[in-house]
Design an enzyme around this catalytic site. Structure first.
Site, PDB file in Angstrom:
ATOM      1  CG  HIS A 110      -0.917   1.566   7.068  1.00 44.22           C
ATOM      2  ND1 HIS A 110      -0.049   0.978   8.240  1.00 44.22           N
ATOM      3  CD2 HIS A 110      -0.357   2.353   6.301  1.00 44.22           C
ATOM      4  CE1 HIS A 110       1.124   1.469   7.682  1.00 44.22           C
ATOM      5  NE2 HIS A 110       1.033   2.145   6.725  1.00 44.22           N
ATOM      6  CD  GLU A 111      -1.214   2.571   2.528  1.00 41.45           C
ATOM      7  OE1 GLU A 111      -0.657   3.746   2.470  1.00 41.45           O
ATOM      8  OE2 GLU A 111      -0.663   1.397   3.048  1.00 41.45           O
ATOM      9  CG  HIS A 141       0.196   6.767   5.155  1.00 44.96           C
ATOM     10  ND1 HIS A 141       1.245   7.207   5.762  1.00 44.96           N
ATOM     11  CD2 HIS A 141       0.422   5.386   5.028  1.00 44.96           C
ATOM     12  CE1 HIS A 141       2.217   6.205   6.195  1.00 44.96           C
ATOM     13  NE2 HIS A 141       1.781   4.866   5.600  1.00 44.96           N
ATOM     14  CB  CYS A 198       4.872   2.048   7.445  1.00 48.20           C
ATOM     15  SG  CYS A 198       4.377   3.431   6.606  1.00 48.20           S
ATOM     16  CG  LEU A 199       6.659   0.859   1.621  1.00 48.88           C
ATOM     17  CD1 LEU A 199       6.088   1.104   0.346  1.00 48.88           C
ATOM     18  CD2 LEU A 199       7.826  -0.199   1.462  1.00 48.88           C
ATOM     19  CD  GLN A 212       3.588   5.873   2.583  1.00 47.66           C
ATOM     20  OE1 GLN A 212       2.624   5.364   1.955  1.00 47.66           O
ATOM     21  NE2 GLN A 212       4.241   4.861   3.016  1.00 47.66           N
ATOM     22  N   GLY A 225       0.867  -1.318   0.224  1.00 49.21           N
ATOM     23  CA  GLY A 225       0.031  -0.006  -0.118  1.00 49.21           C
ATOM     24  C   GLY A 225       0.888   1.292  -0.011  1.00 49.21           C
TER      25      GLY A 225
HETATM   26 NI    NI Z   1       2.259   3.236   5.504  1.00 52.38          NI
END
Ligand code: NI
Length: 175
Positions: free
Chosen positions: A135-136, A139, A93-94, A51, A46
């Protein structure tokens, strides 16, 4: 299509509430293509606009299994309109380097938004896709999964991250 740089915690851009998308134009299509490239390359399941330093309410995800064909889902201006149940799942998370933790989430969510053509969509998900959606959507609201863990765990992670960054700096200086 291009792979963009993923910004990481504690970058303040991750804390911005992203702006609603008002134009479904070529620039947005380019951003979505780049986000998909970036997510698959990472690899991740995701990604949200902030991000890649684009503060727009765009999220993408793909929770298909490795042996299944890609199943990219794009949601523009996503809103959770219904949520129920509770699950505890491990998340990473990235944008949060080298860390995973258990997070409490709703078990099922209904999300409304637009697809990349601008058509209204309603997604009803449970399990992993429901967790990824929450989660997204966090963000684009400037929230990270580490905001959902205990203060103590977060402080321990911050300390470890500082050390990690220092190590990276000193290894760069040696090159
Ligand atoms: Ni994330």
């Amino acid at each position: 299509m291009a792979v963009r740089r993923i910004i990481t915690y504690p970058d303040t851009l991750l804390r911005q509430r992203a702006e609603p998308v008002t134009n479904i134009d070529g620039r947005l299509q380019q951003l979505i293509d780049d986000m998909a490239d970036t997510m698959y390359r990472a690899p991740g399941i995701g990604l949200a606009g902030n991000q890649v330093a684009e503060p727009y309410r765009v999220i993408i995800f793909d929770t298909s299994a490795k042996d299944e064909p890609n199943d990219l889902i794009v949601v523009i201006n996503p809103e959770i309109i219904e949520a129920d149940g509770m699950v505890l799942g491990e998340e990473g998370c990235l944008s949060v380097i080298d860390y995973r933790a258990e997070v409490k989430r709703a078990e099922r969510v209904t999300v409304q938004g637009m697809d990349r053509e601008g058509d209204l969509i309603t997604l009803r998900k449970e399990g992993l896709p429901a967790i990824v959606l929450q989660h997204e959507i966090d963000h684009v609201n400037g929230i990270l999964f580490i905001d959902h863990i205990s203060k103590l765990k977060r402080e321990l992670y911050k300390r470890r991250l500082k050390k990690l960054m220092k190590q990276r700096e000193s290894s760069l200086q040696r090159m």
